[in-house]
Design an enzyme around this catalytic site. Structure first.
Site, PDB file in Angstrom:
ATOM      1  N   GLU A 156       0.853  -1.118   0.216  1.00  0.00           N
ATOM      2  CA  GLU A 156       0.179  -0.368  -0.101  1.00  0.00           C
ATOM      3  C   GLU A 156       0.571   1.339   0.170  1.00  0.00           C
ATOM      4  O   GLU A 156       1.422   1.408   0.670  1.00  0.00           O
ATOM      5  CB  GLU A 156      -0.719   0.073   1.609  1.00  0.00           C
ATOM      6  CG  GLU A 156      -2.233   1.407   0.810  1.00  0.00           C
ATOM      7  CD  GLU A 156      -3.472   0.941   2.271  1.00  0.00           C
ATOM      8  OE1 GLU A 156      -2.993   0.952   3.479  1.00  0.00           O
ATOM      9  OE2 GLU A 156      -4.484   1.943   1.889  1.00  0.00           O
ATOM     10  N   HIS A 328      -7.265  -2.512  14.979  1.00  0.00           N
ATOM     11  CA  HIS A 328      -6.648  -1.239  13.733  1.00  0.00           C
ATOM     12  C   HIS A 328      -7.398  -1.838  12.609  1.00  0.00           C
ATOM     13  O   HIS A 328      -7.746  -1.822  11.681  1.00  0.00           O
ATOM     14  CB  HIS A 328      -5.891  -0.039  13.868  1.00  0.00           C
ATOM     15  CG  HIS A 328      -5.651   0.715  12.146  1.00  0.00           C
ATOM     16  ND1 HIS A 328      -6.336   2.409  12.923  1.00  0.00           N
ATOM     17  CD2 HIS A 328      -5.943   0.299  11.058  1.00  0.00           C
ATOM     18  CE1 HIS A 328      -6.202   2.550  11.952  1.00  0.00           C
ATOM     19  NE2 HIS A 328      -5.709   1.309  10.600  1.00  0.00           N
ATOM     20  N   GLU A 329      -5.608  -2.518  12.423  1.00  0.00           N
ATOM     21  CA  GLU A 329      -5.581  -3.108  11.100  1.00  0.00           C
ATOM     22  C   GLU A 329      -6.778  -5.308  10.726  1.00  0.00           C
ATOM     23  O   GLU A 329      -7.199  -5.379  10.319  1.00  0.00           O
ATOM     24  CB  GLU A 329      -4.087  -4.307  11.001  1.00  0.00           C
ATOM     25  CG  GLU A 329      -3.410  -2.655  11.250  1.00  0.00           C
ATOM     26  CD  GLU A 329      -3.016  -1.873  10.104  1.00  0.00           C
ATOM     27  OE1 GLU A 329      -3.463  -2.254   9.395  1.00  0.00           O
ATOM     28  OE2 GLU A 329      -2.932  -1.151  11.049  1.00  0.00           O
TER      29      GLU A 329
HETATM   30  N1  BES Z   1      -2.916   0.620   5.862  1.00  0.00           N
HETATM   31  C1  BES Z   1      -2.403   0.992   6.625  1.00  0.00           C
HETATM   32  C2  BES Z   1      -0.677   1.577   7.198  1.00  0.00           C
HETATM   33  C3  BES Z   1      -0.378   2.494   5.635  1.00  0.00           C
HETATM   34  C4  BES Z   1       0.200   3.633   5.946  1.00  0.00           C
HETATM   35  C5  BES Z   1       0.227   2.066   4.368  1.00  0.00           C
HETATM   36  C6  BES Z   1       0.949   3.945   5.485  1.00  0.00           C
HETATM   37  C7  BES Z   1       0.675   2.853   3.550  1.00  0.00           C
HETATM   38  C8  BES Z   1       0.987   3.871   4.099  1.00  0.00           C
HETATM   39  C9  BES Z   1      -2.208   0.718   8.522  1.00  0.00           C
HETATM   40  O1  BES Z   1      -3.628   0.399   8.418  1.00  0.00           O
HETATM   41  C10 BES Z   1      -2.497   2.309   9.443  1.00  0.00           C
HETATM   42  O2  BES Z   1      -3.024   2.677   9.185  1.00  0.00           O
HETATM   43  N2  BES Z   1      -1.779   2.009  10.248  1.00  0.00           N
HETATM   44  C11 BES Z   1      -1.094   3.212  10.996  1.00  0.00           C
HETATM   45  C12 BES Z   1      -1.493   2.108  12.391  1.00  0.00           C
HETATM   46  C13 BES Z   1      -3.041   2.848  13.209  1.00  0.00           C
HETATM   47  C14 BES Z   1      -2.399   1.924  14.683  1.00  0.00           C
HETATM   48  C15 BES Z   1      -3.207   4.230  13.022  1.00  0.00           C
HETATM   49  C16 BES Z   1       0.157   3.535  10.818  1.00  0.00           C
HETATM   50  O3  BES Z   1       0.777   2.669  10.590  1.00  0.00           O
HETATM   51  O4  BES Z   1       0.775   4.692  11.519  1.00  0.00           O
HETATM   52 ZN    ZN Z   2      -5.735   1.736   8.697  1.00  0.00          ZN
END
Ligand code: BES
Ligand code: ZN
EC number: 3.4.11.14
Length: 895
Positions: A156, A328-329
């Site tokens: 992603e 979250h995930e």
């Molecule tokens: N989908 C995101 C991961 C992501 C973030 C992919 C930025 C590509 C670019 C994942 O679900 C996410 O939001 N992760 C957060 C943690 C969450 C608990 C807020 C993160 O990586 O900070």
């Molecule tokens: Zn997310």
């Protein structure tokens, strides 16, 4: 450009199919181009111009990808074979796909039958890169001390194309048959369960691992991991096999996340009334990892610190973080993976929703965390801070080019998104909200959806005008400031409300002020926890009559700080609310919201900062962790601002005065019956006092640090951050060397990060330089460099200058390390936002004009705006703050 040419980055390629027959022509179709700028027509903001971009044509699409990858963990290369079953809807002589940084060896297409289907075969090779995106290598050390590499993925938003040629857009879903050829002693994982494992014919050291076919899914959710891991396992109540994979020898550290995951899956199944669709889910800790975690379907990847908990060495805030990230995930497994946004414009749906429901889930699993109060200081106020800038953006923003997509993984998509969903949930009520969610997930499962689709389902479930209300929040940037004044009319209270866009720089100027449909709740001192009245404010001005409110009762807007707006009270109304802070009759989250509103009104120049300092002093009896945490954060912002003056020490005195009563009440050691929030509060308060140089705290911190280092009495995990910070800030070169030694010895990434984050507190110029050099050394994982440099910038006045110079001097290396992406934005934000001199805004702008960072463009504009705001604030209020602090000191009894 012919096959042999080096693969350009982010290329979209045309595969020309016959006739004429091969040779296959590979054309570079589009290339990232630097954005030019033009000024916004109102002259308010320099909005970026759109970068050239086109979506893939819809004439050919994949049905199934059969993909085999063979990574070489020593050479850092991989070979790939793709056989994609495709549907051709319209006669064409080309197939357009995404592909970046991989070399195509052969490619062919063979039609099958008359149905327009056929098979596309592509053989390719690539590099297991070290940029934490695509198919990349992650470094780890074995228990015996040997350095090795795992091969892992992060796709992603637009990096699946770096691992295999594909239709790399979220709406182009297909099934996947994945197999991996790996050394026989390594763990190989992918989205689905293993269905076959057999020796690889050409090499006896290798095996071919075949995974079950996935459901139809988007490319950005595909994942594979090859490496050495241990795991713990359980089966959730609803029959899903859950495993947490950890580094070798650390399986125990996976137990906490395993418990959370096993509780969370049935919670979501019940909330959505849709079962988890895969037979298994793996959660795995990856050593080198750019984001916090990634929701790949069935194989969720995490930073080590977002997954691993050691009962002795992990602090309370780490547990809470792990619970939130797991929550979250796993929410994405439904909201995002089963139903996916149609395009990145709707990314906020994924991230805003998951960032809201993670709290619902943690509140279910750990009610003692009082996590919803923490939501307000972690997400809601953060979002408002950013969204008050002229350089904010609407939640729904049109994006095309990958660097524009990277740019919107920000506090607007996450925190504002989560905040408006929280407001919506409150407006609809849980029962109808749940019903609407189920309708949405059922209707769009295995498909894609847009923001309007969610509104429609929620509208059907609730009968309320959801789209009309929500469009005002997602399609325009910013949020309102509600001004309210009151008049007693016999037994009733008449309220006059008006709304205007809230701007960080003061009042909104210009015609056509945007308007919002604002769900407003009003409470009174008769029952501070209950809304006396709920209204939907759908006009610029409204009068409201509250029946039977006695003259001595206070009236407050925004019960629970749920509505996404700020409130400005008339002086009389504000006066009447303040005793409720002192005697705690206002609920905690309302105290927090009130203080936060006042602070931002002061920063915007609408009220004076001295007024806020007086309100802060009313928090003497405050017991609540989150209220303190928000107050502490705002005092930190003010301290940073005043570090530009010659009365920095005076504000430190103020901090000490505000925090010492609670510090004395808490003491250093936990008392019987204390819980999670007491541990968090103690760490916060001692850290604040220690940093401000509170004498008794400093002495005790030094004593405990000495015992810790000498092995006499190991510091409890919750006390380590505040103690490390205190001794470093007031220490010398020897203290820094000891900290660096502790860092080297630490076996847990959590402990390494804890130390890395406080190193910037060091004050001496030579030591600051040493910390900056350390940030780029092999000792610090690439994703953590950012917090070390950011810590230096936030640590002191000299640190701020030194960090900025360091970034300029090492720009090439830093940019190359992160290749754009969100870490570079974070680095810039942390490093320059503290400046408060006009000319620095110009300097920062000029630097990035000659050193472009496309995915950080908006962040850079926000930073420059913040620098100018700081400068204006300082000019406006520094003198009166100084006078107030002096007077205050003079009036205090001398001890
Ligand atoms: N989908 C995101 C991961 C992501 C973030 C992919 C930025 C590509 C670019 C994942 O679900 C996410 O939001 N992760 C957060 C943690 C969450 C608990 C807020 C993160 O990586 O900070
Ligand atoms: Zn997310």
């Amino acid at each position: 450009m012919w096959l042999a040419a080096a693969a350009p980055s982010l290329a979209r390629r045309l595969l020309f199919l016959g006739p004429p027959p091969p040779p296959l022509l590979l054309l570079l179709f589009s290339r990232s181009s630097r954005r030019r700028r033009r000024l916004h027509s109102l002259g308010l903001a320099a909005m970026p111009e759109k970068r050239p971009f086109e979506r893939l044509p819809a004439d050919v699409s994949p049905i199934n990808y059969s993909l085999c990858l063979k990574p070489d963990l020593l050479d850092f290369t991989f070979e790939g074979k793709l056989e994609a079953a495709a549907q051709v809807r319209q006669a064409t002589n080309q197939i357009v796909m995404n592909c970046a940084d991989i070399d195509i060896i052969t490619a062919s297409y063979a039609p099958e039958g008359d149905e327009g289907t056929g098979t596309l075969k592509i053989d390719f090779v690539g590099e297991l890169n070290d940029k934490m995106k695509g198919f990349y290598r992650s470094k780890y050390t074995t228990p015996s001390g040997e350095v090795r590499y795992a091969a892992v993925t992060q796709f992603e938003a637009t990096d699946a194309r770096r691992a295999f040629p594909c239709w790399d857009e979220p709406a182009i879903k297909a099934t996947f048959d994945i197999s991996l050829v790996v050394p026989k002693d390594r763990v190989a994982l992918s989205n689905m369960n293993v269905i076959d494992r057999k020796p690889y014919p050409d090499d006896e050291n290798l095996v071919e691992v075949k995974f079950a076919r996935t459901p139809v899914m988007s490319t950005y959710l595909v994942a594979f991991v090859v490496g050495e891991y241990d795991f713990v396992e359980t089966r959730s109540k609803d029959g899903v096999c859950v495993r947490v994979y950890t580094p070798v020898g650390k399986a125990e550290q996976g137990k906490f996340a395993l418990e959370v995951a096993a509780k969370t899956l049935p919670f979501y199944k019940d909330y959505f009334n849709v079962p988890y669709p895969l037979p298994k889910i793996d959660l795995i800790a990856i050593a080198d990892f750019a984001a916090g975690a990634m929701e790949n379907w069935g194989l969720v990847t995490y930073r080590e610190t977002a997954l691993l908990i050691d009962p002795k060495n992990s602090c309370s805030s780490s547990r809470q973080w792990v619970a939130l990230v797991v929550g979250h995930e796993l929410a994405h497994q439904w909201f995002g993976n089963l139903v996916t946004m149609e395009w990145w414009t709707h990314l906020w749906l994924n991230e805003g929703f998951a960032s809201w429901i993670e709290y619902l889930c943690v509140d279910h699993c750990f009610p003692e965390y009082d996590i919803w109060t923490q939501f307000v200081s972690a997400d809601y106020t953060r979002a408002q801070e950013l969204d008050a800038l002229d350089n904010s953006h609407p939640i729904e923003v049109s994006v095309g080019h990958p660097s524009e997509v990277d740019e919107i993984f920000d506090a607007i998509s996450y925190s504002k998104g989560a905040s408006v969903i929280r407001m919506l949930h409150d407006y609809i009520g849980d029962k109808d909200f749940k019903k609407g969610m189920n309708m949405y997930l059922t209707k769009f499962q295995q498909k894609n959806a847009a923001t309007e689709d969610l509104w429609e389902s929620l509208e059907n479930a609730s009968g309320k005008p959801i789209a009309a209300v929500m469009n005002t929040w997602t399609k325009q940037m910013g949020f309102p400031l509600i001004y309210v004044e009151a008049e007693q009319v016999e037994d009733d209270r008449l309220l006059r409300l008006s709304q205007k866009k809230f701007c960080a720089g003061g009042s909104y100027v210009g015609e056509d002020c945007p308007q919002w449909m604002v769900p407003i709740t009003i409470s009174t001192s008769e029952d501070p926890n209950q809304a006396k009245l709920k209204i939907l404010m759908d006009k610029p001005e409204m009068n409201v009559v509250l029946k039977n409110v006695k003259p001595d009762q206070w009236v407050k807007l925004n019960l629970g700080t749920v509505g996404f707006y700020r409130t400005q009270y008339s002086s009389a109304m504000l006066e009447s609310l303040l005793p409720g802070i002192r005697d705690l009759s206002l609920p905690p989250v309302d105290r927090l919201g009130l203080q936060n509103d006042l602070f931002s009104l002061a920063r915007a120049g609408i009220i004076s900062t001295v007024e806020v300092l007086k309100v802060m002093e009313a928090f003497v009896n405050e017991p609540n962790y989150t209220v303190w945490s928000d107050l502490s954060c705002n005092l930190g912002i003010l301290s940073t601002l005043l570090s530009h003056t010659d009365f920095y020490e005076e504000i430190q005195e103020f901090v000490k005065d505000v925090f010492s009563p609670i510090g004395e009440r808490l003491g250093w050691d936990p008392k019987p019956g204390e819980g999670h929030l007491d541990a968090l509060l103690r760490g916060l308060v001692l850290g604040k006092l220690g940093k401000a140089g509170h004498k008794a705290t400093l002495e005790e911190a030094r004593r405990r640090f000495k015992d810790h280092v000498e092995g006499k009495q190991i510091l409890s995990a919750d006390l380590r951050s505040p103690v490390y910070l205190t001794v470093l800030k007031h220490g010398d070169g020897t203290t820094l060397d000891i900290m660096l030694k502790l860092h080297k010895q630490a076996d847990m990434q959590e402990e390494k990060n804890r130390i890395e984050r406080v190193l910037g507190a060091t004050l001496l110029p030579d030591l600051i330089q040493k910390v900056l050099t350390f940030a780029l050394s092999e000792e610090v994982r690439p994703q953590d460099t950012v917090s070390v440099i950011g810590g230096v910038a936030g640590g002191s006045k000299h640190g701020r200058k030194a960090a900025w110079k360091f970034i300029k001097d090492n720009w090439e290396e830093l940019y190359n390390r992160y290749q754009g992406g969100f870490l570079i934005s974070r680095l810039i934000k942390l490093s320059v936002e503290g400046f408060a001199v006009d000319k620095m805004a110009g300097e920062v702008k000029a630097f990035f004009e000659s050193h472009p960072a496309p995915s950080a463009e908006r962040t850079i504009q926000q930073c420059c705006e913040n620098i100018l705001l700081n400068a204006a604030w300082l000019k406006r209020d520094a003198e009166s703050i100084h006078q107030y602090l002096l007077q205050r000191k003079a009036s205090l009894p001398t001890v």
